[in-house]
Design a protein around this motif. Structure first.
Motif, PDB file in Angstrom:
ATOM      1  N   LEU A 598       0.829  -1.197   0.000  1.00  0.00           N
ATOM      2  CA  LEU A 598       0.000   0.000   0.000  1.00  0.00           C
ATOM      3  C   LEU A 598       0.868   1.254   0.000  1.00  0.00           C
ATOM      4  CD1 LEU A 598      -2.803   1.374   0.357  1.00  0.00           C
ATOM      5  CD2 LEU A 598      -2.500   1.097   2.826  1.00  0.00           C
ATOM      6  N   ALA A 599       1.910   1.254   0.839  1.00  0.00           N
ATOM      7  CA  ALA A 599       2.787   2.430   0.937  1.00  0.00           C
ATOM      8  C   ALA A 599       3.533   2.685  -0.365  1.00  0.00           C
ATOM      9  CB  ALA A 599       3.773   2.242   2.089  1.00  0.00           C
ATOM     10  N   LEU A 600       3.872   1.609  -1.076  1.00  0.00           N
ATOM     11  CA  LEU A 600       4.646   1.746  -2.315  1.00  0.00           C
ATOM     12  C   LEU A 600       3.788   1.989  -3.540  1.00  0.00           C
ATOM     13  CD1 LEU A 600       7.268  -1.124  -1.788  1.00  0.00           C
ATOM     14  CD2 LEU A 600       7.681   1.337  -1.626  1.00  0.00           C
ATOM     15  N   GLY A 601       2.481   1.860  -3.390  1.00  0.00           N
ATOM     16  CA  GLY A 601       1.593   2.039  -4.537  1.00  0.00           C
ATOM     17  C   GLY A 601       1.541   0.841  -5.463  1.00  0.00           C
ATOM     18  N   ILE A 602       1.877  -0.347  -4.954  1.00  0.00           N
ATOM     19  CA  ILE A 602       1.818  -1.574  -5.751  1.00  0.00           C
ATOM     20  C   ILE A 602       0.363  -2.029  -5.849  1.00  0.00           C
ATOM     21  CG2 ILE A 602       2.476  -4.028  -5.789  1.00  0.00           C
ATOM     22  CD1 ILE A 602       5.053  -3.209  -4.330  1.00  0.00           C
ATOM     23  N   ASP A 603      -0.034  -2.507  -7.000  1.00  0.00           N
ATOM     24  CA  ASP A 603      -1.362  -3.102  -7.165  1.00  0.00           C
ATOM     25  C   ASP A 603      -1.375  -4.441  -6.428  1.00  0.00           C
ATOM     26  OD1 ASP A 603      -3.914  -3.736  -7.972  1.00  0.00           O
ATOM     27  OD2 ASP A 603      -3.321  -4.328  -9.999  1.00  0.00           O
ATOM     28  N   TYR A 604      -2.348  -4.661  -5.557  1.00  0.00           N
ATOM     29  CA  TYR A 604      -2.347  -5.893  -4.759  1.00  0.00           C
ATOM     30  C   TYR A 604      -3.758  -6.257  -4.326  1.00  0.00           C
ATOM     31  CZ  TYR A 604      -3.111  -2.951  -0.630  1.00  0.00           C
ATOM     32  OH  TYR A 604      -3.644  -2.085   0.276  1.00  0.00           O
ATOM     33  N   GLU A 605      -3.901  -7.482  -3.871  1.00  0.00           N
ATOM     34  CA  GLU A 605      -5.127  -7.933  -3.215  1.00  0.00           C
ATOM     35  C   GLU A 605      -4.750  -8.972  -2.165  1.00  0.00           C
ATOM     36  OE1 GLU A 605      -7.369 -10.930  -6.018  1.00  0.00           O
ATOM     37  OE2 GLU A 605      -6.656  -9.223  -7.244  1.00  0.00           O
ATOM     38  N   ILE A 606      -5.605  -9.078  -1.126  1.00  0.00           N
ATOM     39  CA  ILE A 606      -5.342  -9.989  -0.012  1.00  0.00           C
ATOM     40  C   ILE A 606      -6.461 -11.007   0.057  1.00  0.00           C
ATOM     41  CG2 ILE A 606      -4.865 -10.170   2.461  1.00  0.00           C
ATOM     42  CD1 ILE A 606      -4.496  -7.070   2.428  1.00  0.00           C
ATOM     43  N   HIS A 607      -6.088 -12.283   0.154  1.00  0.00           N
ATOM     44  CA  HIS A 607      -7.055 -13.363   0.331  1.00  0.00           C
ATOM     45  C   HIS A 607      -6.727 -14.058   1.648  1.00  0.00           C
ATOM     46  CE1 HIS A 607      -8.899 -13.149  -3.706  1.00  0.00           C
ATOM     47  NE2 HIS A 607      -7.715 -12.605  -4.011  1.00  0.00           N
ATOM     48  N   ASP A 642     -11.053 -20.312  -3.757  1.00  0.00           N
ATOM     49  CA  ASP A 642     -10.871 -21.174  -4.921  1.00  0.00           C
ATOM     50  C   ASP A 642      -9.571 -20.758  -5.613  1.00  0.00           C
ATOM     51  OD1 ASP A 642     -10.912 -22.507  -7.347  1.00  0.00           O
ATOM     52  OD2 ASP A 642     -13.072 -22.297  -7.611  1.00  0.00           O
ATOM     53  N   LEU A 643      -8.492 -21.460  -5.287  1.00  0.00           N
ATOM     54  CA  LEU A 643      -7.177 -21.053  -5.779  1.00  0.00           C
ATOM     55  C   LEU A 643      -7.084 -21.131  -7.294  1.00  0.00           C
ATOM     56  CD1 LEU A 643      -4.955 -22.767  -3.062  1.00  0.00           C
ATOM     57  CD2 LEU A 643      -5.557 -20.351  -3.232  1.00  0.00           C
ATOM     58  N   ASP A 644      -7.647 -22.186  -7.882  1.00  0.00           N
ATOM     59  CA  ASP A 644      -7.591 -22.325  -9.342  1.00  0.00           C
ATOM     60  C   ASP A 644      -8.285 -21.161 -10.026  1.00  0.00           C
ATOM     61  OD1 ASP A 644      -6.142 -24.717  -9.364  1.00  0.00           O
ATOM     62  OD2 ASP A 644      -7.939 -25.903  -9.047  1.00  0.00           O
ATOM     63  N   ALA A 645      -9.450 -20.776  -9.496  1.00  0.00           N
ATOM     64  CA  ALA A 645     -10.185 -19.662 -10.103  1.00  0.00           C
ATOM     65  C   ALA A 645      -9.432 -18.347  -9.911  1.00  0.00           C
ATOM     66  CB  ALA A 645     -11.584 -19.569  -9.480  1.00  0.00           C
ATOM     67  N   LEU A 646      -8.855 -18.177  -8.707  1.00  0.00           N
ATOM     68  CA  LEU A 646      -8.095 -16.957  -8.439  1.00  0.00           C
ATOM     69  C   LEU A 646      -6.924 -16.823  -9.408  1.00  0.00           C
ATOM     70  CD1 LEU A 646      -7.188 -14.514  -6.735  1.00  0.00           C
ATOM     71  CD2 LEU A 646      -6.060 -16.124  -5.183  1.00  0.00           C
ATOM     72  N   LEU A 647      -6.181 -17.894  -9.582  1.00  0.00           N
ATOM     73  CA  LEU A 647      -5.005 -17.834 -10.456  1.00  0.00           C
ATOM     74  C   LEU A 647      -5.397 -17.712 -11.921  1.00  0.00           C
ATOM     75  CD1 LEU A 647      -2.664 -20.434  -8.723  1.00  0.00           C
ATOM     76  CD2 LEU A 647      -2.726 -17.962  -8.443  1.00  0.00           C
ATOM     77  N   ALA A 648      -6.566 -18.274 -12.290  1.00  0.00           N
ATOM     78  CA  ALA A 648      -7.005 -18.209 -13.687  1.00  0.00           C
ATOM     79  C   ALA A 648      -7.284 -16.774 -14.109  1.00  0.00           C
ATOM     80  CB  ALA A 648      -8.257 -19.077 -13.882  1.00  0.00           C
ATOM     81  N   ARG A 649      -7.731 -15.945 -13.171  1.00  0.00           N
ATOM     82  CA  ARG A 649      -8.054 -14.559 -13.532  1.00  0.00           C
ATOM     83  C   ARG A 649      -6.926 -13.575 -13.195  1.00  0.00           C
ATOM     84  NH1 ARG A 649     -11.395 -15.409  -8.876  1.00  0.00           N
ATOM     85  NH2 ARG A 649     -10.816 -14.026  -7.131  1.00  0.00           N
ATOM     86  N   THR A 650      -5.777 -14.110 -12.776  1.00  0.00           N
ATOM     87  CA  THR A 650      -4.643 -13.264 -12.394  1.00  0.00           C
ATOM     88  C   THR A 650      -3.563 -13.290 -13.471  1.00  0.00           C
ATOM     89  OG1 THR A 650      -5.037 -13.709 -10.048  1.00  0.00           O
ATOM     90  CG2 THR A 650      -2.877 -12.869 -10.641  1.00  0.00           C
ATOM     91  N   ASP A 651      -3.086 -12.115 -13.803  1.00  0.00           N
ATOM     92  CA  ASP A 651      -1.991 -11.996 -14.772  1.00  0.00           C
ATOM     93  C   ASP A 651      -0.763 -12.730 -14.228  1.00  0.00           C
ATOM     94  OD1 ASP A 651       0.328 -11.044 -16.170  1.00  0.00           O
ATOM     95  OD2 ASP A 651      -0.850  -9.328 -16.862  1.00  0.00           O
ATOM     96  N   ARG A 652      -0.134 -13.534 -15.088  1.00  0.00           N
ATOM     97  CA  ARG A 652       0.995 -14.345 -14.619  1.00  0.00           C
ATOM     98  C   ARG A 652       2.272 -13.548 -14.389  1.00  0.00           C
ATOM     99  NH1 ARG A 652       0.619 -20.574 -16.604  1.00  0.00           N
ATOM    100  NH2 ARG A 652      -1.581 -20.862 -16.072  1.00  0.00           N
ATOM    101  N   SER A 653       2.221 -12.270 -14.563  1.00  0.00           N
ATOM    102  CA  SER A 653       3.370 -11.431 -14.185  1.00  0.00           C
ATOM    103  C   SER A 653       3.304 -11.070 -12.701  1.00  0.00           C
ATOM    104  CB  SER A 653       3.400 -10.158 -15.020  1.00  0.00           C
ATOM    105  OG  SER A 653       2.270  -9.344 -14.729  1.00  0.00           O
ATOM    106  N   ALA A 654       2.215 -11.438 -12.038  1.00  0.00           N
ATOM    107  CA  ALA A 654       2.042 -11.104 -10.619  1.00  0.00           C
ATOM    108  C   ALA A 654       2.946 -11.971  -9.751  1.00  0.00           C
ATOM    109  CB  ALA A 654       0.585 -11.291 -10.209  1.00  0.00           C
ATOM    110  N   GLN A 655       3.244 -11.462  -8.568  1.00  0.00           N
ATOM    111  CA  GLN A 655       3.957 -12.229  -7.554  1.00  0.00           C
ATOM    112  C   GLN A 655       2.938 -12.706  -6.520  1.00  0.00           C
ATOM    113  OE1 GLN A 655       7.221 -13.035  -7.236  1.00  0.00           O
ATOM    114  NE2 GLN A 655       7.834 -12.032  -9.129  1.00  0.00           N
ATOM    115  N   ILE A 656       3.080 -13.954  -6.073  1.00  0.00           N
ATOM    116  CA  ILE A 656       2.159 -14.529  -5.091  1.00  0.00           C
ATOM    117  C   ILE A 656       2.937 -14.805  -3.811  1.00  0.00           C
ATOM    118  CG2 ILE A 656       0.578 -16.433  -4.592  1.00  0.00           C
ATOM    119  CD1 ILE A 656       0.399 -16.841  -7.667  1.00  0.00           C
TER     120      ILE A 656
END
Length: 786
Positions: A598-607, A642-656
């Motif tokens: 949040l402080a760095l302005g990175i796009d993120y989401e929390i599950h 639902d991890l499969d669904a979450l990853l299916a809609r996430t750009d693969r350049s993201a870090q997990i």
């Protein structure tokens, strides 16, 4: 900057990466302009003698490789550049390490010749291919196992010398202890009879002045006579030893090796080593011990801490060697045209590598000028050198320093520095105060009322210090309920000072009182809040006692011991998108990461997943900070991530980034199959991958490229243990493949990775490994950058 041609000075000044001012004072041999500060550099002046790192601070910050016209040397001051020079002993020869830095006149040279002075190459200044065969042949007495035999003598001497002055209330520790005890130990180690100690001290000082000092013309003849007498005395002692080569001692060991390997261990070599060994084995230890005690007494709070907790002494020794070591600089000569720090250096150029400056390099040691006895990478100090010419006697020196500090802190905890001006023997390389006056009130000597103190002793650690011993006291500021079965602790320094800096993903180890247990807990507060560290602790149903102890016993105002912070779960602060996945108490490191994103302005989401809402910590805090970026998956409310669904809609350049129960982590790893190798980062707190079963293991061979050694790792031993037995310094903490502190660089060979630190991509790259648990694949020989 590129190499110079005869008429390229103007061009070179434009390309030179360092600012030298409008009117450079002179030109270096490669045409590089010499700045005014470089021209004024004088290692024999009081500024350098009193504080070498501070004297060359300008160089570290502005001009890390410069030419000194006064000295005729290139001077190197940064950590990475100096380590690179040590690493490449073929390009940067040690041949000039014992060369007179100040040439002597014909009269002094004639005096030396009259004594038959013929100092030859030794382990310090010998090139390959002669050096490594000799080093290997003579190394065994320096191994930790062999050095243990010297501990009783060191303890006995330290006790006896303190006995002599403990009731006086005042002492010059250099004259009354710190010179004679290391000299006696050195003579014992070498197998030299304890005769003419005062004479040997005089000769040793003369040798230092003759080699690394700047004796005046009228002093050179007297110095030459002392060095010549030293040479002849060394020869006489060696002749006596030949009469009984079975006696204990390193020199007798060398004489016995000469019969085995006459071409490797020669007569002239033994004579030179006898003289050099007497100096090397004691003078640097004497100076290092005096520097350490002076530094500790200049920081009374730190002195008090090691008095109260002797377990801190090994790392305090390492930090003293880093902050104020006894070796200020070494010398090398370039054997070919090369570069250092981007600066072209011609073949034949001489280098003064200021190791004391490297030890204060902010790029390697955070808050480098801070004296911190809990510094986790203090053992990275270059005071002992590095690579194939690293000091063989380093662990003997460490042992002596530990025992001196143990004896003095136990018997004279009320000791303090006397008012005095410190003086140093002017030379480029070795430094320690000529006198160290201390004082105390004998009426307060604790042994007068507690004679049992004299029977106490702390086990000596031979080698680099263990991270497990580097604890710090904290006060429990508050204990609050964070959720059902979870308490949140705020920990602060007892003296109100800032807590150690930490980054998201870090954890601390908490000692659980008298249970003997130590447990790891992730930090979950705000890294920007410097006054406290926060952890949240779940009472585990299958607890081995740690979490139950914290829940049942810890209350505000209690004093605990912690280690760390450490981080092997780092967030890539340059990533564009981050997915944070937490299960249960795994929210602790993830919460700090999300705050940083949040402080760095990175796009993120929390599950965030949990069985019940009441059992999930920090929900309100997370919602307030992250709003709609927070996604809760609560089982009792019908929620499931639902991890499969979450990853299916996430750009693969993201870090997990994930932390939670093993089942969740395993499912996530499966779901990430096909994602980029380093996309998934996981926090682990337990593993059995590195468990050693000798019946199922095979021995393997490891070449240590920088040290020129080859070792065999037995089936019943870890690589870490084998390296330590060979005298190679390796940091370690968990020794389970969890923390990453024992990582080394792999140059060749295939690794059987058994840690849980490296990502899949890092394992496949095969460029690093954890020495505490990983091994070579069957039939593979490893080559390591050590």
């Amino acid at each position: 900057m590129t190499a110079a041609t005869p008429n390229s000075t103007d061009s070179l000044m434009q390309k030179c990466p360092f600012s030298h001012g409008a009117q450079p004072a002179a030109a270096a041999p490669n045409g590089c302009p010499v700045s005014a500060q470089a021209a004024a550099f004088d290692p024999f002046g009081d500024g350098y003698q009193q504080d070498p790192p501070e004297y060359v601070r300008w160089s570290r910050e502005q001009e890390p490789v410069f030419y000194s016209p006064q000295l005729g040397y290139w001077v190197v001051t940064r950590y990475d550049d100096i380590k690179a020079v040590f690493r490449d002993n073929l390009t940067f020869s040690p041949a000039i390490a014992l060369e007179k830095i100040t040439p002597t006149g014909p009269e002094a040279n004639a005096v030396l010749a009259s004594y038959g002075y013929a100092m030859n190459r030794t382990l310090v200044n010998e090139d390959e291919p002669a050096h490594m065969p000799r080093r290997r042949a003579l190394m065994e007495p320096f191994t930790p196992e062999q050095l243990k035999h010297h501990e009783p003598l060191v303890r006995k001497l330290a006790r006896e010398y303190v006995d002599r002055f403990i009731d006086d209330g005042k002492a010059d520790l250099v004259d009354q202890m710190l010179w004679e005890v290391p000299l006696t130990v050195a003579l014992h180690f070498l197998g030299v009879p304890e005769e003419d100690m005062d004479l040997l001290r005089q000769y040793s000082i003369a040798h230092t002045v003759n080699t690394w000092g700047r004796p005046k013309a009228e002093e050179q003849v007297a110095v030459a006579h002392a060095v010549g007498n030293f040479w002849q005395l060394a020869g006489r002692i060696l002749d006596k030893m030949r009469a009984d080569p079975s006696a204990p001692g390193w020199m007798q060991y060398g004489i016995r090796k000469q019969k085995e390997l006459p071409e490797v261990v020669t007569d002239s070599y033994l004579h030179s080593m006898m003289m050099a060994g007497i100096v090397a084995a004691h003078e640097t230890t004497a100076n290092a011990s005096a520097n350490a005690i002076k530094l500790l007494l200049q920081h009374p709070d730190v002195w008090r801490e090691i008095c109260e907790d002797p377990a801190l002494i090994p790392n305090a020794v390492e930090e003293c060697l880093r902050h104020n070591g006894s070796v200020a600089a070494w010398r090398r000569v370039a054997t070919r045209d090369t570069e250092v720090g981007g600066i072209p250096i011609a073949a034949g150029s001489k280098l003064l590598i200021v190791t004391s400056s490297a030890n204060h390099d902010e790029a390697h040691f955070a808050d480098a000028d801070l004296f911190d006895i809990r510094r986790e990478n203090a053992a990275d100090q270059l005071t002992f050198g590095y690579g194939s010419h690293q000091c063989m006697g380093k662990n003997l020196a460490r042992m002596e320093m530990q025992i001196f500090l143990e004896e003095l802190t136990r018997r004279l905890p009320h000791m303090r520095l006397s008012q005095q001006a410190f003086t140093y023997l002017p030379n480029t390389s070795f430094r320690g105060p000529e006198h160290l006056w201390v004082e105390w009130d004998p009426a307060q000597n604790p042994e007068r009322t507690q004679p049992e103190l004299l029977a106490q002793q702390t086990p000596v650690r031979i080698g680099e210090p263990s991270g497990q011993a580097i604890s710090r006291p904290v006060i429990v500021q508050s204990v609050t309920t964070a959720a059902d079965g979870i308490v949140r602790l705020r920990l602060a320094s007892p003296d109100g000072k800032p807590m150690p800096r930490w980054s998201p993903g870090s954890h601390i180890d908490v000692d659980c009182g008298d249970t003997g247990l130590s447990r790891q807990y992730s930090l979950c507060g705000d890294p920007a809040e410097t006054g406290v560290l926060e952890i949240a602790v779940l009472r585990e149903a299958e607890s081995r006692g740690g979490s139950a102890w914290i829940h049942d016993h810890v209350k505000p105002g209690d004093r605990l011991k912690i280690r760390g912070p450490r981080n092997h779960f780092r967030m890539d602060e340059g990533c564009r998108k981050a997915i944070f996945i937490a299960g249960g108490i795994g929210i602790t490191p993830v919460s700090a990461m999300a705050r940083r994103a949040l402080a760095l302005g990175i796009d993120y989401e929390i599950h965030y997943s949990g069985r019940t809402r009441a059992g999930m910590a920090m929900i309100d805090e997370l919602r307030a900070l992250h709003g709609e970026r927070l996604h809760l998956h609560i089982k009792e409310e019908g929620g499931r991530n639902d991890l499969d669904a979450l990853l299916a809609r996430t750009d693969r350049s993201a870090q997990i980034y994930a932390c939670g129960p093993a089942r969740m982590v395993e499912a996530l790893e499966q779901a990430c199959t096909g994602w980029p190798d380093d996309a998934l980062r996981v926090e682990h707190f337990a593993t059995t991958l590195g468990t050693l079963d000798p019946s199922k293991e095979q021995p393997f061979e490891v070449e240590l490229k920088d040290s020129g050694l080859t070792v065999t790792v037995p089936a019943d031993q870890t690589l870490l243990t084998t390296l330590r037995c060979a005298g190679i310094d390796i940091q370690s903490d968990c020794e389970e493949g969890l923390c990453g502190s024992c990582e080394v660089r792999v140059l060749a060979g295939s690794v059987d990775h058994r840690d849980v630190v490296l990502t899949r991509g890092e394992r496949e790259a095969n460029t690093k490994m954890m020495t505490c648990c990983s091994r070579a694949l069957p039939g593979t020989r490893l080559v390591l950058e050590l």
